[in-house]
Design a protein around this motif. Structure first.
Motif, PDB file in Angstrom:
ATOM      1  N   ARG A   1      -7.584   3.953   0.281  1.00  0.00           N
ATOM      2  CA  ARG A   1      -6.398   4.632  -0.225  1.00  0.00           C
ATOM      3  C   ARG A   1      -5.185   3.716  -0.334  1.00  0.00           C
ATOM      4  O   ARG A   1      -4.326   3.902  -1.167  1.00  0.00           O
ATOM      5  CB  ARG A   1      -6.034   5.798   0.700  1.00  0.00           C
ATOM      6  N   CYS A   2      -5.120   2.722   0.578  1.00  0.00           N
ATOM      7  CA  CYS A   2      -3.910   1.914   0.662  1.00  0.00           C
ATOM      8  C   CYS A   2      -4.063   0.612  -0.092  1.00  0.00           C
ATOM      9  O   CYS A   2      -4.979  -0.151   0.144  1.00  0.00           O
ATOM     10  CB  CYS A   2      -3.588   1.638   2.130  1.00  0.00           C
ATOM     11  N   LYS A   3      -3.145   0.337  -0.994  1.00  0.00           N
ATOM     12  CA  LYS A   3      -3.230  -0.891  -1.797  1.00  0.00           C
ATOM     13  C   LYS A   3      -2.878  -2.114  -0.959  1.00  0.00           C
ATOM     14  O   LYS A   3      -3.371  -3.201  -1.196  1.00  0.00           O
ATOM     15  CB  LYS A   3      -2.259  -0.797  -2.979  1.00  0.00           C
ATOM     16  N   GLN A   4      -2.037  -1.870   0.007  1.00  0.00           N
ATOM     17  CA  GLN A   4      -1.528  -3.001   0.767  1.00  0.00           C
ATOM     18  C   GLN A   4      -2.594  -3.644   1.659  1.00  0.00           C
ATOM     19  O   GLN A   4      -2.679  -4.861   1.738  1.00  0.00           O
ATOM     20  CB  GLN A   4      -0.358  -2.526   1.634  1.00  0.00           C
ATOM     21  N   CYS A   5      -3.406  -2.820   2.315  1.00  0.00           N
ATOM     22  CA  CYS A   5      -4.355  -3.399   3.262  1.00  0.00           C
ATOM     23  C   CYS A   5      -5.801  -3.313   2.776  1.00  0.00           C
ATOM     24  O   CYS A   5      -6.733  -3.531   3.516  1.00  0.00           O
ATOM     25  CB  CYS A   5      -4.220  -2.748   4.633  1.00  0.00           C
ATOM     26  N   GLN A   6      -5.952  -3.069   1.521  1.00  0.00           N
ATOM     27  CA  GLN A   6      -7.279  -2.872   0.951  1.00  0.00           C
ATOM     28  C   GLN A   6      -8.223  -4.042   1.201  1.00  0.00           C
ATOM     29  O   GLN A   6      -9.382  -3.860   1.518  1.00  0.00           O
ATOM     30  CB  GLN A   6      -7.127  -2.648  -0.551  1.00  0.00           C
TER      31      GLN A   6
ATOM     32  N   MET B   1      -5.430  -3.202   9.504  1.00  0.00           N
ATOM     33  CA  MET B   1      -4.703  -2.146   8.794  1.00  0.00           C
ATOM     34  C   MET B   1      -3.227  -2.533   8.687  1.00  0.00           C
ATOM     35  O   MET B   1      -2.707  -3.206   9.587  1.00  0.00           O
ATOM     36  CB  MET B   1      -4.796  -0.872   9.630  1.00  0.00           C
ATOM     37  N   CYS B   2      -2.585  -2.127   7.654  1.00  0.00           N
ATOM     38  CA  CYS B   2      -1.157  -2.393   7.555  1.00  0.00           C
ATOM     39  C   CYS B   2      -0.414  -1.444   8.489  1.00  0.00           C
ATOM     40  O   CYS B   2      -0.978  -0.467   8.961  1.00  0.00           O
ATOM     41  CB  CYS B   2      -0.662  -2.232   6.117  1.00  0.00           C
ATOM     42  N   SER B   3       0.820  -1.742   8.743  1.00  0.00           N
ATOM     43  CA  SER B   3       1.556  -0.960   9.751  1.00  0.00           C
ATOM     44  C   SER B   3       1.679   0.509   9.349  1.00  0.00           C
ATOM     45  O   SER B   3       1.619   1.394  10.197  1.00  0.00           O
ATOM     46  CB  SER B   3       2.937  -1.572   9.990  1.00  0.00           C
ATOM     47  N   ALA B   4       1.828   0.757   8.042  1.00  0.00           N
ATOM     48  CA  ALA B   4       1.956   2.144   7.584  1.00  0.00           C
ATOM     49  C   ALA B   4       0.675   2.935   7.882  1.00  0.00           C
ATOM     50  O   ALA B   4       0.723   4.063   8.376  1.00  0.00           O
ATOM     51  CB  ALA B   4       2.249   2.181   6.084  1.00  0.00           C
ATOM     52  N   CYS B   5      -0.484   2.314   7.593  1.00  0.00           N
ATOM     53  CA  CYS B   5      -1.757   2.979   7.839  1.00  0.00           C
ATOM     54  C   CYS B   5      -1.986   3.148   9.332  1.00  0.00           C
ATOM     55  O   CYS B   5      -2.505   4.155   9.786  1.00  0.00           O
ATOM     56  CB  CYS B   5      -2.903   2.170   7.243  1.00  0.00           C
ATOM     57  N   HIS B   6      -1.604   2.107  10.073  1.00  0.00           N
ATOM     58  CA  HIS B   6      -1.770   2.147  11.516  1.00  0.00           C
ATOM     59  C   HIS B   6      -1.006   3.325  12.103  1.00  0.00           C
ATOM     60  O   HIS B   6      -1.531   4.085  12.926  1.00  0.00           O
ATOM     61  CB  HIS B   6      -1.277   0.836  12.118  1.00  0.00           C
TER      62      HIS B   6
END
Ligand SMILES: [Zn+2]
Ligand SMILES: [Zn+2]
Ligand SMILES: [Zn+2]
Ligand SMILES: [Zn+2]
Length: 240
Positions: free
Chosen positions: A81-86, A91-96
Motif C-alpha cells: 500500500r505504501c509507496k515510500q517503503c515498498q 517499514m517507513c515511520s508512517a507505516c510503523h
C-alpha cells in the motif's frame, strides 16, 4: 451376550471386551511374561507414545504455519500500500506508526511459513519411520504367541460405543494425573489424532480407522496451560 447383562443396559462393546479379558486372564493364571516380551511391550508403548507426540507437534505446527502465513500476508499487504517503503526492508515511520496504533500482533521473528513447512516435512518422515518400527514390534509380539503379549494388545483391539479403544479409555486417568487434558474440560484427547481407511480382516470392505491418544510433551493445549515446553526427547529439536 447374556440376557441379564442386556437387561441392565450394559453397553454391548464393553461386555464383549470384559469377557475377552476375563477369558485370557483365566488362561494366563499366575504366569508372568518373559523378559524379552516385557522389553518388547515397553518398546511398543514408547513407540506408540512417540507417534502421538509427532501427531500433536504436527497439529501445533500446522496452526503456527497458518498464523504465520496470515501475518506475512498482512505485512505484505501493508507494504504494497505504501509507496515510500515498498522496496525497502524496513517499514517507513508512517507505516510503523499505523501498525502500532492498529494493535497488530508482532510478526514471528524466527519462523516463517517456509521454515514451518520444512519442519512439517521432516516430521512426516519421522512419523513414517515410527509407523514402520511400531508395526515391526507388533509383529514380533504376535509371532511370540505369548498370552501376556496378547493380553496387552486386547485393550487396543476393542473399542467402546463411542469408537475409542479401551486402551485409550483406561489411560484417561493416567493422563489426568500427569496434568494432561483429560484432567481439564478442553476435550483435546477426545479428538481424532489420525484417521485412515483400513481394510477389514474378512471381506473386501474398509473401515474409517481412527486413532486417539493422550497428551505428550508436544500437546499445544498443555504447553499453553503449563506455560513451558520441553520437546519430546526422541524427537529432533527441529523446531526450536
Ligand atoms: Zn510505508
Ligand atoms: Zn494436552
Ligand atoms: Zn486440552
Ligand atoms: Zn488425555
Amino acid at each position: 451376550m447374556r440376557f441379564w447383562s442386556w437387561l441392565r443396559g450394559e453397553p454391548r462393546c464393553e461386555y464383549y471386551y470384559r469377557k475377552r479379558l476375563e477369558d485370557i486372564d483365566y488362561q494366563i493364571g499366575h504366569d508372568t511374561p518373559r523378559d524379552q516380551i516385557k522389553n518388547w511391550l515397553n518398546e511398543y508403548n514408547e513407540e506408540e507414545t512417540l507417534g502421538f507426540a509427532i501427531l500433536q507437534r504436527q497439529r501445533r505446527l500446522e496452526n503456527e504455519k497458518q498464523t504465520a502465513g496470515a501475518q506475512q500476508q498482512q505485512q505484505q499487504f501493508r507494504r504494497r500500500r505504501c509507496k515510500q517503503c515498498q522496496y525497502q526492508k524496513e517499514m517507513c515511520s508512517a507505516c510503523h506508526e499505523a501498525m502500532q496504533t492498529e494493535d497488530v500482533p508482532p510478526p514471528y521473528l524466527n519462523r516463517s511459513p517456509e521454515d514451518l513447512e520444512r519442519d512439517l516435512a521432516k516430521l512426516l518422515e519421522e512419523f513414517s519411520k515410527n509407523r514402520t518400527r511400531l508395526g515391526a514390534i507388533r509383529q514380533k509380539l504376535l509371532d511370540s504367541r505369548s498370552l501376556c503379549a496378547k493380553r496387552a494388545m486386547i485393550p487396543r483391539w476393542y473399542r467402546n460405543d463411542a469408537g475409542r479403544t479401551f486402551k485409550w479409555v483406561e489411560d484417561r486417568r493416567k493422563c489426568a494425573d500427569r496434568g494432561g487434558c483429560c484432567g481439564r474440560t478442553c476435550g483435546c484427547c477426545e479428538e481424532v489424532l489420525l484417521e485412515y481407511q483400513r481394510p477389514k480382516f474378512w471381506d473386501s470392505g474398509k473401515v474409517r480407522f481412527k486413532v486417539h491418544g493422550h497428551c505428550t510433551a508436544e500437546c499445544a493445549c498443555c504447553i499453553q496451560f503449563w506455560g513451558f515446553y520441553n520437546p519430546h526427547p526422541a524427537l529432533p529439536a527441529m523446531c526450536s
